[in-house]
Design a protein around this motif. Structure first.
Motif, short mmCIF file in Angstrom:
data_model
loop_
_atom_site.label_atom_id
_atom_site.label_comp_id
_atom_site.label_asym_id
_atom_site.label_seq_id
_atom_site.Cartn_x
_atom_site.Cartn_y
_atom_site.Cartn_z
N ARG A 117 -48.48 -52.03 143.43
CA ARG A 117 -49.92 -52.60 143.49
C ARG A 117 -50.80 -52.21 144.64
O ARG A 117 -51.95 -51.84 144.52
CB ARG A 117 -49.82 -54.11 143.28
N ASN A 118 -50.21 -52.10 145.61
CA ASN A 118 -51.02 -51.84 147.07
C ASN A 118 -50.74 -50.37 147.34
O ASN A 118 -51.20 -50.23 148.47
CB ASN A 118 -50.45 -52.79 148.18
N LYS B 84 -45.95 -48.24 136.55
CA LYS B 84 -46.27 -48.37 137.87
C LYS B 84 -45.16 -48.15 139.13
O LYS B 84 -45.30 -47.44 139.93
CB LYS B 84 -47.01 -49.68 138.11
N ILE C 146 -54.99 -54.61 134.85
CA ILE C 146 -53.99 -54.01 135.72
C ILE C 146 -53.86 -54.84 136.86
O ILE C 146 -53.52 -54.47 138.08
CB ILE C 146 -54.33 -52.76 136.08
N GLY C 147 -53.94 -56.17 136.90
CA GLY C 147 -53.91 -57.14 137.85
C GLY C 147 -54.86 -57.24 139.05
O GLY C 147 -55.02 -57.99 139.91
N GLU C 148 -55.82 -56.23 138.73
CA GLU C 148 -57.11 -56.40 139.59
C GLU C 148 -58.30 -57.22 139.26
O GLU C 148 -59.17 -57.21 140.22
CB GLU C 148 -57.75 -54.82 139.76
N VAL D 241 -52.35 -47.56 147.14
CA VAL D 241 -53.40 -46.83 147.43
C VAL D 241 -54.06 -47.39 148.77
O VAL D 241 -54.11 -46.63 149.81
CB VAL D 241 -54.60 -46.99 146.36
N GLN D 242 -54.08 -48.58 148.97
CA GLN D 242 -54.68 -49.43 150.04
C GLN D 242 -53.54 -49.54 151.09
O GLN D 242 -53.94 -49.47 152.43
CB GLN D 242 -55.18 -50.64 149.91
N ASP D 243 -52.33 -49.53 150.86
CA ASP D 243 -51.33 -49.92 151.95
C ASP D 243 -50.03 -49.26 151.69
O ASP D 243 -48.92 -49.86 151.28
CB ASP D 243 -51.20 -51.49 151.79
N GLU D 244 -50.15 -47.99 151.85
CA GLU D 244 -48.77 -47.02 151.41
C GLU D 244 -47.79 -47.45 152.25
O GLU D 244 -46.50 -47.45 151.59
CB GLU D 244 -49.39 -45.86 151.93
N GLY E 176 -43.75 -52.49 145.39
CA GLY E 176 -44.91 -52.48 146.05
C GLY E 176 -46.12 -51.59 145.53
O GLY E 176 -47.08 -51.20 146.33
N CYS F 257 -40.72 -56.07 139.01
CA CYS F 257 -40.82 -57.29 139.07
C CYS F 257 -41.47 -58.01 137.98
O CYS F 257 -40.88 -59.17 137.55
CB CYS F 257 -41.71 -57.58 140.29
N LEU F 258 -42.39 -57.54 137.06
CA LEU F 258 -43.01 -58.18 136.23
C LEU F 258 -42.49 -58.48 134.93
O LEU F 258 -42.68 -59.08 133.95
CB LEU F 258 -44.50 -57.71 135.90
N THR G 3 -46.35 -50.41 153.00
CA THR G 3 -45.49 -51.44 152.42
C THR G 3 -44.62 -50.97 151.28
O THR G 3 -43.49 -51.02 151.03
CB THR G 3 -46.38 -52.64 151.91
N CYS H 262 -39.46 -55.56 144.37
CA CYS H 262 -40.72 -54.87 143.78
C CYS H 262 -40.85 -53.63 144.66
O CYS H 262 -40.21 -53.52 145.80
CB CYS H 262 -41.78 -55.87 144.35
#
Lengths: 262, 307
Positions: B213-214, B247, B50-52, B216-219, B211, B163-164, B221, B209
């Motif tokens: 992916r972020n 996603k 998952i990109g992590e 959880v950490q960066d709501e 956003g 995006c992907l 954006t 995109c």
């Protein structure tokens, strides 16, 4: 040439003075520290303060650290760094730059090319903002793959500024650890657990009891999805894969440590 | 497990589709079957990373490639179909990287050897395929038209590729191989929706995109990006946004109540999966297409429009 600075306020007005660096093109790409400006400056008796009187302190780096360049190049994600010719297409197409002006892939790659850790350190707080949408990599004329270069940037940050990363990027690191533990340890993602642990780590347990979260949880319990999340087990034989991955990562770490002289 | 028959394809469900995104999983299967291909889940699948895990070298590539090995060994299929764009990205990234770099292939095969699950080595000869591209190329728009029994006349849909699915072309081969979609202006979903009788709207954020992916950490954006996409689609007159990635659903659908709370009613629009709309037009009921699973409540607008 006689240069004198005088206090505008006491000299009774004069022309309005612009904001610091106001007229620089692409102002957001330049840090405040790198702008040299004299607001109230008189040269040979002529008041030259005003918009033209802005200078950008030279950013030329002459101390190339080639070993650093090679280090980045060796990683899978940073392997294409040597292709970058600094055209700026990555930053121009970036999804995140308009939201966080200091997030500048082109500048990050440049600093990595030079091994300029002193500059890189200033960007620890924004280096993790990349959303991984690959617009930069799509449009890069040299296929540098800047999206993955941002992963390389994260590696650099973790290796050289581990203390700052631990304090300033505590949440990012913790969430990353939750992901990694689940992917390697369990073989599959438990999305409910992922969400709740991340919320707990960020100290937002109260929010989970809020109306919106509660509503979503209630819905999922009602239609049975919540239980399918709980039922999702491990792949069979995952333990052998887990062990092999862990051994590989351990080896990777050992090589890295021996190179860094730890 | 038996080898696949001609009208079957190996299918990778990923972690989200068997759990909270079952609507996407089930409707994909229904629609594919109707179009003449049965999706057969590979047994024992594991997470794609998952990109992590990208910074973890060969370990990140081992994760998707283990699933490719299962498809080949257990189902006799070199290729693997998947509905999640993130999984699709991870698979195509790994396959292409080991194809082009012998050292990385060796490193991956060392992990395979140590795990000892498969007898032979991994050879990068198969492909990962996104379900949209797969159905478009294997069955085509004509097959969609043939199966429509309840045209979605009067429904305005904003197709959202994210995006992907189409980026980067160094992994997806969009623009590069014949029969692949366009990276900047993908068309496959547009064509499918139009074949269903729906109207597509142009709103300019089709490949933006979310956003996710972020999230959880960066709501902040993610919410800002999602709000832009939703409000643009709404302004263009869309009744729903159609997705092809779980996603994106996490960001646009599950988080929509929070986005609306922050950005106002302009950011409120029902979200559905493309395959759910296809299922509806193919004659399956709204219940079978599981529209009630979506947080953004598409059922309201579908009922209003008389579907």
């Amino acid at each position: 040439m006689a240069i004198e600075k005088h206090d505008k306020e006491n000299s009774g007005g004069g022309r309005p003075v612009a904001e610091k660096g106001e007229h620089i093109v692409a102002r957001h790409l330049i840090e405040d520290d790198n702008i040299k400006e004299e607001k109230n400056l008189v040269i040979d008796g002529v008041d030259v303060s005003g918009r033209w009187n802005t200078f950008i302190i030279s950013r030329v780096d002459s101390d190339f650290d080639r070993s650093f360049f090679e280090e980045i190049k060796k990683t899978v994600v940073g392997s294409r760094i040597n292709r970058c010719w600094q055209c700026g297409m990555c930053t121009a197409s970036c999804t995140v730059t308009p939201l966080y002006r200091r997030f500048n892939p082109r500048a990050f790659i440049y600093m990595m090319q030079l091994g300029n850790l002193r500059e890189l350190k200033k960007y620890i707080d924004v280096a993790w903002r990349c959303v991984g949408c690959y617009k930069c990599s799509q449009r890069c004329p040299k296929q540098v793959n800047p999206a993955e270069m941002m992963e390389a940037l994260a590696l650099v940050m973790k290796k050289y500024f581990s203390e700052e990363v631990k304090t300033k990027l505590k949440l990012d690191e913790e969430v990353k650890t939750i992901y990694e533990d689940m992917i390697i340890g369990h073989g599959r993602l438990d999305l409910a657990k992922l969400h709740t642990s991340a919320m707990q780590k960020s100290g937002r347990t109260k929010e989970m009891l809020g109306k919106i979260e509660r509503g979503a949880i209630f819905e999922m319990v009602k239609d049975g999805r919540a239980f399918s999340v709980l039922r999702l087990g491990k792949p069979h034989n995952w333990s052998s894969s887990k062990e092999a991955i862990e051994n590989y990562l351990h080896k990777l770490k050992t090589i890295e440590n021996s190179e860094a002289g730890v | 497990m038996d080898k696949l028959k001609e009208n079957q394809a190996a299918y990778y469900p990923g972690c989200a589709l068997l759990t909270i995104d079952r609507a996407y999983n089930n409707s994909s299967k229904l629609v594919s079957k109707k179009m003449g291909i049965e999706l057969v889940e590979i047994p024992d699948y594991n997470c794609c990373g998952i990109g992590e895990m990208k910074s973890k070298g060969a370990a990140s590539m081992y994760l998707p490639l283990r699933n490719m090995m299962i498809a080949k060994n257990r189902l006799g299929s070199k290729n693997l179909v998947m509905a999640c764009s993130v999984c699709y990205h991870e698979f195509s990234r790994s396959i292409n990287r080991v194809k082009e770099n012998q050292n990385e292939l060796t490193a991956v095969n060392e992990i395979f050897k140590e795990a000892g699950e498969f007898k032979e080595e991994y050879i990068p000869d198969g492909e990962a395929r996104h379900i949209l591209e797969f159905l478009y190329n294997e069955k085509g728009v004509e097959e969609v038209k043939k199966n429509v029994v309840k045209p979605l006349k009067g429904l305005k849909v904003a197709p959202y590729y994210g995006c992907l699915y189409s980026r980067p072309s160094m992994y997806t081969f969009t623009d590069k191989k014949p029969k692949m979609d366009n990276s900047e202006r993908p068309r496959f979903m547009h064509e499918f929706l139009e074949a269903l009788g729906a109207e597509t709207v142009f709103y300019g954020n089709e490949v933006q995109c979310c956003g996710g992916r972020n999230v959880v950490q960066d709501e902040e954006t993610s919410f800002t990006l999602c709000s832009q996409t939703i409000s643009k689609a709404k302004k263009a007159g869309a009744d729903v946004i159609a997705l092809i990635c779980p996603k994106c659903a996490g960001a646009l659908d599950v988080n929509q109540p929070k986005i609306v709370e922050k950005f106002g009613k302009d950011s409120e629009l029902p979200i559905v999966y493309l395959t759910q709309l296809m299922a509806l037009a193919f004659g399956f009921s709204k219940k079978e297409a599981e529209f009630s699973d979506m947080i953004s409540e598409p059922l309201k607008v579908l009922n209003e429009k008389g579907f």
